[in-house]
Write an enzyme that holds these catalytic residues in place. Structure first.
Site, PDB file in Angstrom:
ATOM      1  N   SER A 250       0.993  -1.136   0.340  1.00 57.30           N
ATOM      2  CA  SER A 250       0.250  -0.168  -0.204  1.00 57.30           C
ATOM      3  C   SER A 250       0.555   1.138  -0.056  1.00 57.30           C
ATOM      4  O   SER A 250       0.636   2.014  -0.389  1.00 57.30           O
ATOM      5  CB  SER A 250      -0.630   0.342   1.097  1.00 57.30           C
ATOM      6  OG  SER A 250      -1.690  -1.010   0.904  1.00 57.30           O
TER       7      SER A 250
ATOM      8  N   HIS B  96       0.532   4.845   3.421  1.00 56.77           N
ATOM      9  CA  HIS B  96       0.049   5.169   2.502  1.00 56.77           C
ATOM     10  C   HIS B  96      -0.002   7.333   2.922  1.00 56.77           C
ATOM     11  O   HIS B  96       0.343   7.426   1.170  1.00 56.77           O
ATOM     12  CB  HIS B  96      -1.764   5.479   3.466  1.00 56.77           C
ATOM     13  CG  HIS B  96      -2.629   3.528   2.951  1.00 56.77           C
ATOM     14  ND1 HIS B  96      -3.081   3.406   3.283  1.00 56.77           N
ATOM     15  CD2 HIS B  96      -1.300   2.734   2.926  1.00 56.77           C
ATOM     16  CE1 HIS B  96      -3.840   2.108   3.501  1.00 56.77           C
ATOM     17  NE2 HIS B  96      -1.955   1.840   3.438  1.00 56.77           N
TER      18      HIS B  96
END
Length: 239
Positions: free
Chosen positions: A147, A211
């Site tokens: 991610s 993220h």
């Protein structure tokens, strides 16, 4: 004089013709790593019930990032922010990440070039996981997943192609291939990652901070590398 429209057209055609080798290789490696792991349920060598749970825990500890152990100086711990990029906690986690790498990775790779994109992906992914580990240095929870690296790809894509429309498959629209503005698809990605994190249970961690760091790093890299003052053309400036 550079024909900006023609340059942008060449990038778009390259991204949709022969396929981006680095993006496809990364997707293949992540999928293979998951299928042969004790998480997929396809490998009977790991057994069932308690034996399978023990194998899953050992798999996360071996290949994932454990923040409390990252700073002990061992070679294995230092490498885990790289190996963790190819480990995913569930089918939802894997498929969500690979979908967005497939959609956004092609054009970003063709714009950067294959070698640069590979180092960009791995470097930003490493930094994203490292930032999470630094912010949670006493945590024993294992962190895995691509991610952070994919967030960097999205950040770079947003700078390079802010007005692009991308073809996506949305499950609540019966998986029809539809074209949406990149902003909508990026928002859906964040929702999907949140659902994956919620569904991971007591498994590996999916860190929102990674993220954010990855997205910001990718955007700033693209800004520094491809802004007009750096001598490079932004594809979205064509015409």
């Amino acid at each position: 004089m550079i024909d900006r429209r023609a340059a942008a057209g060449r990038i778009l055609r390259a991204a949709t013709s022969g396929g981006p080798p680095v993006t496809y290789t990364l997707i293949a490696l992540c999928c293979v790593a998951f299928v042969i792991s004790p998480l997929s349920g396809f490998n009977p060598v790991y057994g069932t019930a308690d034996a399978l749970l023990a194998a899953q825990a050992g798999y996360f500890e071996r290949w994932g990032v454990i923040p409390s152990e990252l700073w002990d100086g061992s070679a294995h711990a230092v490498l885990t922010p790289l190996t963790a990029l190819f480990v995913h906690g569930s089918w939802l986690h894997l498929l969500g990440n690979m979908l967005f790498l497939y959609v956004f990775g092609a054009m970003a790779e063709e714009r950067m070039g294959h070698t640069e994109f590979a180092f960009f992906y791995l470097g930003c992914g490493y930094l994203a996981l490292l930032a999470y580990a630094a912010a949670h240095s006493t945590s024993d929870q294992t962190l895995v997943g691509a991610s952070g690296a994919i967030s960097a790809v999205l950040g770079a894509f947003l700078y390079l192609f802010p007005r692009a429309r991308v073809t996506s498959l949305f499950p609540f629209l019966l998986f029809l291939p539809l074209r949406f503005p990149a902003w909508i698809v990026l928002a859906f990605w964040f929702v999907l990652q949140w659902l994956a994190a919620e569904g991971a249970g007591s498994g590996p961690g999916v860190a929102y901070l990674a993220h954010v760091v990855g997205f910001a790093t990718g955007f700033l890299y693209a800004w520094g590398r491809f802004r007009r003052g750096a001598g490079a053309l932004r594809p979205d400036q064509a015409g």
